[in-house]
Design a protein around this motif. Structure first.
Motif, PDB file in Angstrom:
ATOM      1  N   GLN A   1      -5.753  -4.622   5.788  1.00  0.00           N
ATOM      2  CA  GLN A   1      -5.842  -5.473   7.029  1.00  0.00           C
ATOM      3  C   GLN A   1      -4.966  -4.611   8.032  1.00  0.00           C
ATOM      4  O   GLN A   1      -5.120  -4.332   9.192  1.00  0.00           O
ATOM      5  N   SER A   2      -3.885  -3.767   7.435  1.00  0.00           N
ATOM      6  CA  SER A   2      -3.017  -2.881   8.451  1.00  0.00           C
ATOM      7  C   SER A   2      -3.694  -1.610   8.905  1.00  0.00           C
ATOM      8  O   SER A   2      -3.701  -1.481  10.191  1.00  0.00           O
TER       9      SER A   2
ATOM     10  N   LYS B   1       4.329  -1.209   3.828  1.00  0.00           N
ATOM     11  CA  LYS B   1       3.408  -1.832   2.834  1.00  0.00           C
ATOM     12  C   LYS B   1       3.261  -0.886   1.535  1.00  0.00           C
ATOM     13  O   LYS B   1       3.225  -1.033   0.419  1.00  0.00           O
TER      14      LYS B   1
ATOM     15  N   THR C   1      -2.654  -7.999  -3.994  1.00  0.00           N
ATOM     16  CA  THR C   1      -2.362  -8.607  -2.833  1.00  0.00           C
ATOM     17  C   THR C   1      -1.834  -7.499  -1.732  1.00  0.00           C
ATOM     18  O   THR C   1      -2.028  -7.421  -0.571  1.00  0.00           O
ATOM     19  N   LEU C   2      -0.890  -6.210  -2.343  1.00  0.00           N
ATOM     20  CA  LEU C   2      -0.594  -5.470  -1.530  1.00  0.00           C
ATOM     21  C   LEU C   2      -1.632  -4.508  -1.161  1.00  0.00           C
ATOM     22  O   LEU C   2      -1.677  -4.188   0.235  1.00  0.00           O
ATOM     23  N   LYS C   3      -2.532  -4.221  -1.802  1.00  0.00           N
ATOM     24  CA  LYS C   3      -3.790  -3.359  -1.504  1.00  0.00           C
ATOM     25  C   LYS C   3      -4.615  -4.129  -0.173  1.00  0.00           C
ATOM     26  O   LYS C   3      -5.261  -3.766   0.860  1.00  0.00           O
ATOM     27  N   LEU C   4      -4.659  -5.502  -0.228  1.00  0.00           N
ATOM     28  CA  LEU C   4      -5.375  -6.279   0.674  1.00  0.00           C
ATOM     29  C   LEU C   4      -4.573  -5.926   2.006  1.00  0.00           C
ATOM     30  O   LEU C   4      -5.222  -5.893   2.936  1.00  0.00           O
ATOM     31  N   ASN C   5      -3.351  -6.330   1.851  1.00  0.00           N
ATOM     32  CA  ASN C   5      -2.510  -6.069   3.139  1.00  0.00           C
ATOM     33  C   ASN C   5      -2.317  -4.754   3.686  1.00  0.00           C
ATOM     34  O   ASN C   5      -2.557  -4.505   5.027  1.00  0.00           O
ATOM     35  N   ILE C   6      -2.633  -3.958   3.020  1.00  0.00           N
ATOM     36  CA  ILE C   6      -2.696  -2.515   3.507  1.00  0.00           C
ATOM     37  C   ILE C   6      -3.881  -2.208   4.021  1.00  0.00           C
ATOM     38  O   ILE C   6      -3.991  -1.528   5.122  1.00  0.00           O
TER      39      ILE C   6
ATOM     40  N   ASN D   1       4.742  -0.599  10.132  1.00  0.00           N
ATOM     41  CA  ASN D   1       4.675  -1.683   8.977  1.00  0.00           C
ATOM     42  C   ASN D   1       3.572  -1.017   7.842  1.00  0.00           C
ATOM     43  O   ASN D   1       3.934  -1.647   6.549  1.00  0.00           O
TER      44      ASN D   1
END
Length: 328
Positions: free
Chosen positions: A88-89, A200, A81-86, A196
């Motif tokens: 996206q950012s 992350k 999940t963290l890698k997907l959020n990164i 942000n």
């Protein structure tokens, strides 16, 4: 009084015992070299390690009893999940960087030419609407048209005038370029997106549990697949940096103990290899204190905790190990 042979033997034996005991205490008193001997147990500092995040454990890399070094990786969390959020950012940052660059560059020459063409088109519509309005007014004066047709002509002229004003303003904006406030707003939004992303990335780093210092794994408290949070310890580590012997002295002996006083520490495993140490802590509070201390006998029963810090360069001391301390 008549002494039998048995009585004489008993008296002689009593005299021998008395002489022996007296000799023992006499020799002991003469051997007293002023040193104080204490008995206690080894104590060590312990560190409770936990993740600074909430997620399921992916791997546990250390076992109980294993010696670990500072900086060693001990466990990891799941990071999908963290890698997907990164990711996206990072995409949002690229988009905003393009917006900021466009604002800094201002209007392109083609945009200015386009604005000029729209202004000319609006000017032509305005001129035609003006001529049409005049023609309709003359016809109305001759009663050739109705009042409705004259009103339509006036409305058409006003719309053309407004469109011309808009076209002229758009042309001026294209020539001037973006406002400084718009550029600052876009730059602030870009800075927010980058901050942000750093948060992350920091959270991704926290998915790794790193040993903060050298030590030994005492307890492995979690397993892969367990859901953990900062309130759930994963490992309990005994610290190698500083060890001490916890001992107690009576009130009568307290005057012989001073902070920094040198000492020798002997453990049963290595009786011929004393360790060097020193007094590092003397408790200010007595323990095992009777409720009412009134006699010298009771006062002598007061005990004070003493910590003898030991130079254990070979790492031979273990938690709870009995030790004998001789103060110099």
């Amino acid at each position: 009084m008549i002494f039998t042979r048995r009585h004489k033997q008993a008296v002689a034996a009593a005299l021998v015992v008395a002489l022996g005991v007296g000799g023992f205490f006499y020799c002991r008193a003469n051997r007293d070299d002023g040193k104080l001997t204490l008995y206690g147990n080894v104590d060590v500092r312990q560190v409770s390690l936990a993740f600074n995040a909430s997620e399921r454990i992916d791997s546990m890399l250390a076992e109980e009893g294993e010696a670990v070094k500072k900086g060693q990786l001990l466990a990891t969390l799941r990071t999908d999940t963290l890698k997907l959020n990164i990711a996206q950012s990072k995409a949002q940052i690229k988009t905003q960087e393009a917006v900021v660059e466009r604002l800094h560059n201002g209007s392109r020459p083609e945009e200015i030419v386009q604005a000029e063409a729209r202004q000319r088109e609006a000017a032509a519509d305005h001129e035609y609407a003006l001529l049409y309005k005049r023609r309709m007014r003359n016809l109305y004066a001759q009663s050739a048209i109705s009042k409705q047709q004259l009103d339509d002509a006036n409305a058409r002229y006003k719309a053309a005038a407004g469109a011309l004003d808009d076209a002229r303003a758009a042309q001026r904006l294209a020539e001037i370029g973006p406002r400084a406030e718009d550029i600052k707003e876009a730059e602030a939004q870009l800075a927010s997106l980058k901050a942000n992303l750093k948060i992350k990335e920091y959270n991704l780093e926290q998915s790794q549990l790193i040993a903060p210092l050298d030590g030994v794994i005492r307890s492995r408290l979690q397993e892969p697949g367990n859901m953990v949070s900062p309130q759930n310890p994963v490992y309990l580590i005994s610290v190698n940096e500083k060890k001490w012997v916890r001992a107690y002295v009576s009130e009568m002996q307290l005057g012989k103990v001073k902070p920094g006083q040198r000492a020798q520490v002997i453990i049963d495993s290595y009786p011929d290899k004393p360790l060097r140490g020193s007094i590092g802590y003397i408790s200010d509070t007595a323990e095992f204190t009777p409720k009412n201390v009134q006699t010298p006998e009771l006062r002598s029963d007061l005990l004070y905790e003493v910590r003898v810090y030991v130079d254990d360069t070979d790492n031979v001391l273990r938690l709870g190990m009995p030790a004998t301390v001789t103060l110099e």
